[in-house]
Design an enzyme around this catalytic site. Structure first.
Site, short mmCIF file in Angstrom:
data_model
loop_
_atom_site.label_atom_id
_atom_site.label_comp_id
_atom_site.label_asym_id
_atom_site.label_seq_id
_atom_site.Cartn_x
_atom_site.Cartn_y
_atom_site.Cartn_z
N SER A 16 0.84 -1.20 0.00
CA SER A 16 0.00 0.00 0.00
C SER A 16 0.87 1.24 0.00
O SER A 16 2.07 1.20 0.27
CB SER A 16 -0.93 0.01 1.22
OG SER A 16 -0.17 0.13 2.42
N ARG A 18 0.68 5.50 1.35
CA ARG A 18 -0.04 6.41 2.25
C ARG A 18 0.49 7.82 2.06
O ARG A 18 1.67 8.02 1.76
CB ARG A 18 0.18 6.05 3.73
CG ARG A 18 -0.34 4.73 4.18
CD ARG A 18 0.69 3.62 4.10
NE ARG A 18 1.96 3.97 4.66
CZ ARG A 18 2.20 4.08 5.97
NH1 ARG A 18 1.23 3.82 6.84
NH2 ARG A 18 3.39 4.40 6.42
N HIS A 241 14.88 5.45 0.12
CA HIS A 241 14.71 4.05 0.48
C HIS A 241 13.92 4.02 1.79
O HIS A 241 14.36 4.59 2.79
CB HIS A 241 16.06 3.37 0.66
CG HIS A 241 15.96 1.89 0.88
ND1 HIS A 241 17.06 1.09 1.04
CD2 HIS A 241 14.89 1.07 0.96
CE1 HIS A 241 16.67 -0.17 1.23
NE2 HIS A 241 15.35 -0.20 1.18
N ASP A 242 12.77 3.36 1.77
CA ASP A 242 11.90 3.40 2.95
C ASP A 242 12.58 2.89 4.20
O ASP A 242 12.35 3.40 5.30
CB ASP A 242 10.58 2.65 2.70
CG ASP A 242 10.76 1.24 2.15
OD1 ASP A 242 11.90 0.75 2.10
OD2 ASP A 242 9.74 0.63 1.77
N THR A 243 13.46 1.90 4.05
CA THR A 243 14.21 1.42 5.23
C THR A 243 15.10 2.53 5.78
O THR A 243 15.25 2.68 7.00
CB THR A 243 15.04 0.19 4.87
OG1 THR A 243 14.19 -0.84 4.37
CG2 THR A 243 15.78 -0.34 6.09
N THR A 264 6.83 -5.47 5.28
CA THR A 264 6.86 -6.58 4.32
C THR A 264 8.17 -7.34 4.47
O THR A 264 8.20 -8.58 4.43
CB THR A 264 6.71 -6.04 2.88
OG1 THR A 264 5.46 -5.36 2.76
CG2 THR A 264 6.76 -7.17 1.88
N ASN A 301 18.67 -8.58 5.48
CA ASN A 301 17.25 -8.78 5.19
C ASN A 301 16.73 -10.08 5.79
O ASN A 301 17.41 -11.11 5.75
CB ASN A 301 17.01 -8.80 3.69
CG ASN A 301 16.88 -7.42 3.09
OD1 ASN A 301 17.65 -6.52 3.42
ND2 ASN A 301 15.91 -7.23 2.22
#
Length: 496
Positions: A16, A18, A241-243, A264, A301
């Site tokens: 998703s 947001r 990078h979301d991380t 995820t 990861n």
């Protein structure tokens, strides 16, 4: 009276996206989700793609919602999403097809060819990046092996967040936190590795200019303003990078703590000043990804809550609709340690049916398969806690000292059962929160670029002032059971 600054974070994940609106008064940051939209891989002729035009439309819709609700001026707008995936553009700036998704089967079995072209250890010595089959370098190699016309026609490639930044501003540049994790970037010299490009037969001319996180890319294009009715918004590249954004929002917990961005994927490790590229980090397949001010996210990861997401999706197809909270409650009531699974096993990477994949794993490893949905979910959450312990131990060994605790941030920290199981399995305290760490980190980097916050240390104070966390202490009575399960877990991995 303090001037209130307003920032919009677009946080896109594999499930998703947001829009999170942040308001900063100089001391406190408040955030509010103003829009949420679905994201799914699109399957076409056996391959998986991202619908980049749909996602761009949802970004513009998010901006429109800001304008519609009275926020027609933004001090900053920043986009973050997952890493490694990219789009190819021709000399006219036209996108050459939809970007492939990292779970696409074209990326399978490409390591052997890559390591013939350049030895595995040399690639690691240059990049310090863990080996995953979907890393950008190997995705591009797979395109080369397919004789991709798009690769031959490309003038430049851009990562996913960079694509949307280009659509919004006309600027085609790559942000450092994503570029550094591509396995095409020399993290010792802070530049693209021409040796890897040449070895994989990737045209070096398509490499974009790399910019630092916190770079102001410019105002929205006029046609975007007209369409969304926003009056002004400067687009800022956060840690795209979301991380990277999530881990930037880790609360200050003291020295020798590990951090885990949970969603995820679960990505666990520590923040370092320089890359750690050693024989141990190579053997344990840890990664060195760039952060703010050339800091390093030293991470590994773990498959993460992808397994739970797949279970939820598969059960919905069967007509059973459960919220994530309901799935967690079902798991909490199920029999503990019925069987041990390794969530990083490739059979869980992108199966047609996750429940069947878990049952088959149990049968293959001579364990009793689950009989209820609660048992299936519990095996996944226990497996994640065991995987956390394995990476936690590796990190301690590489750093040469014990790790005192674990900070879990991101959406996965809302899973109280996973946090408690992690504390019990590690026999260390776990601090969970903030849940919206990715959006918070995104906004704080924007605020620094906007000169509203001076430095990362002030960002930590803002986090402390603005957001609560939950603390999970280890239950000593659970230690023996987790020790036995971990021994079994390691045995399963070794037999592979």
């Amino acid at each position: 009276m303090a001037v209130v600054k307003t920032y919009l974070a677009i946080d896109q994940g594999a499930e998703s996206g947001r829009g999170i609106l942040g308001r900063f008064d100089g001391n406190h940051l408040t955030i509010k989700e103003i829009y949420r939209y679905r994201n799914n891989m699109i399957k076409l002729h056996g391959h998986y793609y991202w619908d980049v035009l749909y996602l761009y439309g949802e970004i513009k819709k998010t901006i429109s919602i800001c304008a519609k609700h009275g926020t027609d001026h933004l001090d900053g707008l920043g986009i973050d999403n997952w890493a490694v995936d990219f789009g190819l553009f021709d000399k006219n700036g036209e996108l050459l097809g939809f970007p492939c998704a990292y779970r696409d089967p074209k990326n399978d079995n490409v390591f052997e060819e890559g390591f013939e072209r350049m030895p595995r250890k040399k690639i690691y010595q240059i990049t310090g990046i863990q080996f995953l089959p979907f890393n950008t370098a190997f995705q591009m190699l797979s395109l080369r092996l397919m004789n991709s016309a798009a690769l031959d026609s490309a003038a430049i490639f851009l990562f996913m967040a960079d694509i949307f930044n280009y659509f919004l501003t006309g600027v085609k540049k790559a942000e450092f936190s994503v570029a550094s994790g591509s396995q095409l970037y020399d993290n010792n010299r802070y530049q693209w590795s021409k040796d890897i490009f040449d070895s994989f037969e990737i045209p070096f001319t398509i490499a974009p200019e790399v910019i630092n996180p916190g770079t102001v890319l410019g105002e929205l294009l006029n046609d975007v303003k007209d369409e969304t009715h926003i009056k002004s918004a400067k687009v800022i590249a956060p840690l795209t990078h979301d991380t990277g954004s999530a881990i930037f929002a880790v609360p200050a917990m003291g020295k020798d703590w590990a951090c885990c961005s949970s969603g995820t994927w679960s990505v666990m490790g520590s923040i370092e000043k320089r890359p750690i590229i050693t024989e141990q980090s190579y053997r344990y397949n840890f990664t060195n990804e760039g952060g703010l001010n050339r800091s390093v996210r030293f991470l590994k990861n773990i498959m993460g809550l992808w397994l739970i997401q797949c279970l939820k999706r598969d059960w919905e197809k069967e007509g059973d609709f459960y919220s994530y909270d309901k799935i967690t409650k079902m798991a909490s009531k199920a029999e503990p340690f019925r069987a041990v699974i390794n969530p990083d096993d490739m059979s869980f990477y992108n199966p047609a049916n996750m429940s069947e994949a878990i049952v088959n794993f149990c049968k293959k490893t001579h364990q009793p398969p689950p009989e209820t949905k609660g048992e299936i979910a519990r095996m996944v959450i226990e497996g994640l806690a065991l995987a956390y312990r394995r990476v936690f131990s590796m990190l301690s060994e590489i750093k040469g000292k014990p790790i005192k605790g674990l900070s879990i941030i991101g959406g996965g920290c809302k899973n109280w059962l996973l946090s408690q199981m992690a504390a019990d399995c590690l026999q260390r305290p776990v601090v969970a929160g903030p849940a919206e760490a990715t959006a918070i980190g995104n906004i704080l980097v924007q605020a620094m670029a906007d000169k509203a916050i001076a430095n990362p240390e002030e960002c930590r104070e803002v986090i402390k002032n603005s957001f609560d966390v939950d603390v999970f202490e280890p239950n000593l009575k659970e230690k023996e059971g987790w020790d036995e399960a971990f021994e079994k877990f390691i045995g399963i991995i070794k037999r592979k």
